[in-house]
Design a protein around this motif. Structure first.
Motif, PDB file in Angstrom:
ATOM      1  N   ARG A  87       0.721  -1.445   0.126  1.00  0.00           N
ATOM      2  CA  ARG A  87      -0.048  -0.035  -0.018  1.00  0.00           C
ATOM      3  C   ARG A  87       0.865   1.483   0.124  1.00  0.00           C
ATOM      4  O   ARG A  87       0.366   2.318  -0.639  1.00  0.00           O
ATOM      5  CB  ARG A  87      -1.046   0.035   1.127  1.00  0.00           C
ATOM      6  N   VAL A  89       1.086   3.835   2.063  1.00  0.00           N
ATOM      7  CA  VAL A  89       0.390   4.809   2.607  1.00  0.00           C
ATOM      8  C   VAL A  89       1.652   5.981   3.218  1.00  0.00           C
ATOM      9  O   VAL A  89       2.629   5.394   3.720  1.00  0.00           O
ATOM     10  CB  VAL A  89      -0.563   4.727   3.546  1.00  0.00           C
ATOM     11  N   GLY A  91       2.461   7.600   5.849  1.00  0.00           N
ATOM     12  CA  GLY A  91       2.011   7.460   7.414  1.00  0.00           C
ATOM     13  C   GLY A  91       1.935   8.608   7.948  1.00  0.00           C
ATOM     14  O   GLY A  91       1.011   9.016   8.865  1.00  0.00           O
ATOM     15  N   THR A  95      -5.004  11.863   6.148  1.00  0.00           N
ATOM     16  CA  THR A  95      -5.615  11.363   4.968  1.00  0.00           C
ATOM     17  C   THR A  95      -5.925  12.075   3.670  1.00  0.00           C
ATOM     18  O   THR A  95      -5.770  11.470   2.535  1.00  0.00           O
ATOM     19  CB  THR A  95      -6.931  10.879   5.694  1.00  0.00           C
ATOM     20  N   ALA A 138      -2.598   9.396   8.491  1.00  0.00           N
ATOM     21  CA  ALA A 138      -3.068   8.302   7.747  1.00  0.00           C
ATOM     22  C   ALA A 138      -2.351   6.921   8.205  1.00  0.00           C
ATOM     23  O   ALA A 138      -2.722   6.178   8.144  1.00  0.00           O
ATOM     24  CB  ALA A 138      -2.565   8.453   6.366  1.00  0.00           C
ATOM     25  N   GLN A 146      -6.503   1.747   5.170  1.00  0.00           N
ATOM     26  CA  GLN A 146      -5.396   1.887   4.126  1.00  0.00           C
ATOM     27  C   GLN A 146      -5.803   1.667   2.919  1.00  0.00           C
ATOM     28  O   GLN A 146      -5.357   2.431   1.931  1.00  0.00           O
ATOM     29  CB  GLN A 146      -4.273   1.651   4.914  1.00  0.00           C
TER      30      GLN A 146
END
Lengths: 244, 301
Positions: A87, A89, A91, A95, A138, A146
């Motif tokens: 993924r 993301v 972090g 978001t 996030a 996620q």
């Protein structure tokens, strides 16, 4: 003309050949699953299309442009959007910031801000949970959240082709069902072209569409997911039984 | 007491700005840039006209402050970006150790370039002399320069935070610092982000050069190296790549130096730095990842 075409692609990691002379093409609007056991070269193939893994031979074309050896940021500009394995993301970002990173590449075009805002609302409409957590960090979202975030993030770039590497990885089956439900709805809504890598062919048979099965860096089967899935051919191809 | 506080803050400001310059570049390209100190030295000497005489021939240093400050900032940013284009760009795919050694080499090139133009003799200069007058605050007499140093640092820190939080470029930089290849797959241009980081880092070096030049009034081609060492230590204590950690650790180091200068017995004061470094080792023993561990230890691509 096809949207994505790979011809004779070979990928090597020093002396290990991960992908050997793979060719296939995809049309606009198609959904294609690439399945196969661990180490079949599926992820390498996606990463090569995205431009983050160099190819040792062959040629990749996207939307009428040759992209072999191009920088990832230029390939993204041609409409390729990637959801990598694990993924990735951001972090430490919120978001919403995660969603907005990819909109910057259209900043030269007129009206990109209002379009990015519309796009953001559309993603929030599909994933209301993301809107609730929009200002939260996030990295603190759950695995399923996620996964939805990175799918939303991939859509924010207004792509022509979305590639997703193992969306099921590390997700509970019911969460995974939710992710696929949204994906299928999104596909219907936006005529998305989807390239999905999965280890198991079960999901491909459920969703339907085209399926390519890889093993040992090569394509062993290519056809309609449902037809392929019901034959013994797939078991033979997956496990590598030969003529017995 | 107030005097100690202000000493600590102004010394900490220098370290914090230096650490920030190193952390910014480390964040986006995992490069520990040891040439940073020499960029600082270069900016200081940009105030002078090249000559090997003992007397300094002031050139840009005579400009009024509103021209002087932008000029020096541009010198720093320009040199730093040039270093990126000419040197570090070729090492992007190299491993961090190779890049670090390249940065050492580059630092020496800059230092010896200055040596050629200016000789190794320290030169004195009175930069912005109006700033050395004392002002009285709460009964303590403080040099105006110290106040300006602290205020300027605060303004820079706030400005940089706003830039990183509120602008599109700042967002791209933060995303790239955390996961460079993912950011690129989302269309973030690698060259732009890296050059931006170098430009910011160079401008920070220039700010240090101005403050340091005005504080000490002495220009020495070795001067960058000493700040660089402390700034590097601050980035490590802060957690490599963590901007907040770098700033925090910079101020802590400044405070530790000043407090030890005051608290240590007279006989031990010449060894102040040894005590400071001892404290650094202690911190690293207990928190090897740094005070604020940075996210995004993902590999660059």
């Amino acid at each position: 003309m096809s949207l994505l075409a790979l011809s004779d692609i070979t990928i090597r990691y020093s002396r290990l050949t991960a992908v050997r002379n793979v060719s296939f093409s995809m049309d606009e609007g198609e959904i294609l699953f690439i399945t196969g056991p661990n180490g079949a070269g599926k992820s390498s193939l996606l990463r090569a299309i995205a431009g983050v893994t160099p190819v040792a031979g062959g040629r990749i074309d996207l939307a009428g442009h040759e992209i072999t050896g191009q920088a990832p940021e230029n390939i993204a500009r041609l409409g390729f959007s990637m959801v990598p394995e694990g993924r990735d993301v951001f972090g430490s970002l919120t978001t919403e910031e995660n969603l907005l990173v990819g909109t910057g590449m259209h900043a030269r075009e007129r009206g990109w801000r209002s379009r990015a805002a519309d796009e953001l609302e559309a993603v929030y409409a599909t994933f209301p949970m993301l809107k609730e957590r929009r200002h939260g960090q996030a990295g603190l979202l759950s695995g399923g959240q996620q996964q939805m975030l990175v799918i939303g993030r991939a859509l924010m770039t207004n792509p022509r082709l979305v590639a997703i590497d193992e969306p099921s990885l590390g997700l509970a089956p019911n969460i995974n069902d939710q992710v696929y439900e949204r994906l299928i709805a999104l596909r219907a809504q936006r005529q998305l072209t989807l390239l999905i890598v999965e280890q198991s062919s079960a999901r491909a048979m459920m969703v339907g569409g085209r399926m390519i099965l890889m093993r040992g860096g090569q394509i062993v089967l290519d056809g309609d997911a449902r037809t392929l899935g019901n034959g013994e051919a797939i078991q033979a191809a997956y496990f590598g039984y030969e003529d017995n | 007491m107030l005097q100690i506080l202000f000493d600590a803050l102004s010394l900490g400001s220098l370290y914090a700005l230096g650490a920030l310059g190193i952390a910014l570049i480390f964040g986006v390209m995992r490069l520990v840039n040891f040439a940073h100190g020499d960029v600082i030295a270069f900016c200081v000497f940009a105030l002078l006209w090249p000559s090997t005489d003992a007397m300094a021939i002031v050139f840009a240093g005579q400009l009024p402050w509103y021209l002087l400050v932008p000029f020096v900032l541009l010198c720093g940013a320009g040199l730093s970006v040039l270093c990126e284009i000419v040197v570090f760009r070729r090492f992007r795919q190299a491993n961090p150790a190779t890049m670090m050694i390249a940065s050492f080499a580059l630092g020496f090139v800059i230092r010896y370039f200055l040596l050629m133009l200016f000789s190794s003799r320290p030169k004195s200069i009175s930069l912005l002399p109006e700033l050395s007058q004392p002002v009285e605050i709460l009964g303590a007499r403080l040099p105006l320069l110290q106040l300006i140093t602290i205020v300027t640092t605060m303004v820079i820190l706030i400005g940089l935070t706003l830039f990183l939080r509120q602008t599109r470029f700042g967002l791209e930089m933060r995303a790239a610092a955390e996961n460079f290849s993912m950011a690129r797959m989302l269309g973030v241009r690698a060259n732009r982000v890296i050059m931006g980081a170098f430009a910011l880092s160079g401008a920070l070096a220039a700010a240090i050069a101005l403050i340091f030049g005005a504080q000490t009034g002495t220009l020495d081609i070795q001067m960058g190296a000493s700040i660089m060492l402390m700034a590097f230590i601050a980035t490590v204590i802060g957690g490599l790549g963590s901007l907040g950690g770098a700033v925090l650790a910079g101020f802590l180091l400044g405070a530790a130096s000043v407090i030890m200068q005051v608290m240590l017995p007279i006989d031990a004061r010449p060894f102040r730095d040894a005590f400071v470094y001892g404290a650094v080792i202690l911190v690293l023993l207990f928190r090897p990842q740094g005070l604020i561990a940075a996210r995004g230890t993902k590999e660059r691509v």
